[in-house]
Design a protein around this motif. Structure first.
Motif, short mmCIF file in Angstrom:
data_model
loop_
_atom_site.label_atom_id
_atom_site.label_comp_id
_atom_site.label_asym_id
_atom_site.label_seq_id
_atom_site.Cartn_x
_atom_site.Cartn_y
_atom_site.Cartn_z
N GLN A 1 -9.19 4.60 -12.35
CA GLN A 1 -8.48 3.35 -12.06
C GLN A 1 -9.01 2.70 -10.78
O GLN A 1 -9.13 1.49 -10.70
N LEU A 2 -9.31 3.53 -9.78
CA LEU A 2 -9.73 3.02 -8.47
C LEU A 2 -11.24 2.97 -8.31
O LEU A 2 -11.75 2.66 -7.23
N PHE B 1 0.45 3.32 -12.03
CA PHE B 1 -0.94 2.87 -12.16
C PHE B 1 -1.04 1.36 -11.91
O PHE B 1 -2.03 0.89 -11.36
N GLU B 2 -0.02 0.63 -12.27
CA GLU B 2 0.01 -0.81 -12.03
C GLU B 2 0.07 -1.10 -10.53
O GLU B 2 -0.56 -2.03 -10.04
N ARG B 3 0.81 -0.29 -9.79
CA ARG B 3 0.94 -0.49 -8.34
C ARG B 3 -0.34 -0.13 -7.60
O ARG B 3 -0.60 -0.65 -6.51
N PHE C 1 0.83 -1.20 0.00
CA PHE C 1 0.00 0.00 0.00
C PHE C 1 0.87 1.25 0.00
O PHE C 1 0.60 2.21 -0.74
N LEU C 2 1.93 1.24 0.80
CA LEU C 2 2.86 2.37 0.84
C LEU C 2 3.43 2.64 -0.55
O LEU C 2 3.44 3.78 -1.01
N VAL C 3 3.89 1.60 -1.23
CA VAL C 3 4.46 1.77 -2.57
C VAL C 3 3.41 2.31 -3.53
O VAL C 3 3.70 3.17 -4.36
N ALA C 4 2.17 1.84 -3.41
CA ALA C 4 1.09 2.33 -4.27
C ALA C 4 0.82 3.81 -4.02
O ALA C 4 0.71 4.60 -4.96
N ILE D 1 -5.51 6.68 -0.96
CA ILE D 1 -4.58 6.98 -2.05
C ILE D 1 -4.93 8.34 -2.65
O ILE D 1 -4.06 9.19 -2.82
N LEU D 2 -6.22 8.54 -2.95
CA LEU D 2 -6.63 9.81 -3.57
C LEU D 2 -6.46 10.99 -2.63
O LEU D 2 -6.06 12.07 -3.07
#
Length: 158
Positions: free
Chosen positions: A138-139, A94-96, A27-30, A110-111
């Motif tokens: 995307q989400l 976007f992949e993450r 989640f952090l990386v995303a 995230i947003l």
């Protein structure tokens, strides 16, 4: 059926904790990748955008345990990737983020972090807004929830 031992319970608890930490690291990386995409949308990253990211992550319970230096280093690595190959870095970001589609609370976090980064330079420019709208798409989030809706609606990725 035998009763599990205390050691077995601790072992299971330890494994569960490791799983949660690994999931939080994903989640952090995303979050960092999405924020970097927003920050780099206009072609450069400001100190204020970096500061806003770190502040947004400190307010997120799932990510607050990560050391600020580690998060800052990850952000620098991801933004460096944008400097080397913008298209590839954006695709990777976007992949993450994709695994968190269908998880409304994580998607919103995230947003929220991304909108905090976008607000760093006090004016949401067109490139940042486009990335935010693409992230909403995307989400599977409603852009209006983040004050991003307009008559044109979200723009589609090419």
């Amino acid at each position: 059926m035998p009763t599990p031992s205390v050691a077995h319970d601790r072992s299971r608890s330890h494994l569960a904790g490791e799983f949660v930490m690994q999931r939080n690291e994903e989640f952090l990386v995303a979050v960092v990748s999405a924020c970097a995409a927003v920050a780099y949308a206009d072609g450069w990253v400001t100190r204020e955008e970096r500061r806003r990211l770190l502040g947004a992550l400190r307010s997120c319970d799932a990510l607050a345990a990560f050391p600020v230096e580690e998060v800052g280093q990850l952000f620098d690595e991801v933004t460096d990737a944008f400097a080397r190959d913008h298209d590839e870095a954006e695709r990777a970001a976007f992949e993450r983020v994709e695994p968190f589609r269908g998880t409304p609370s994580r998607s919103r976090e995230i947003l929220r972090a991304c909108t905090a980064v976008a607000a760093a330079d006090t004016q949401l420019d067109g490139e940042e807004r486009t990335i935010l709208l693409l992230l909403c798409e995307q989400l599977d989030l409603d852009p209006a929830e983040f004050d991003l809706a307009d008559a044109r609606g979200p723009r589609r990725r090419a």
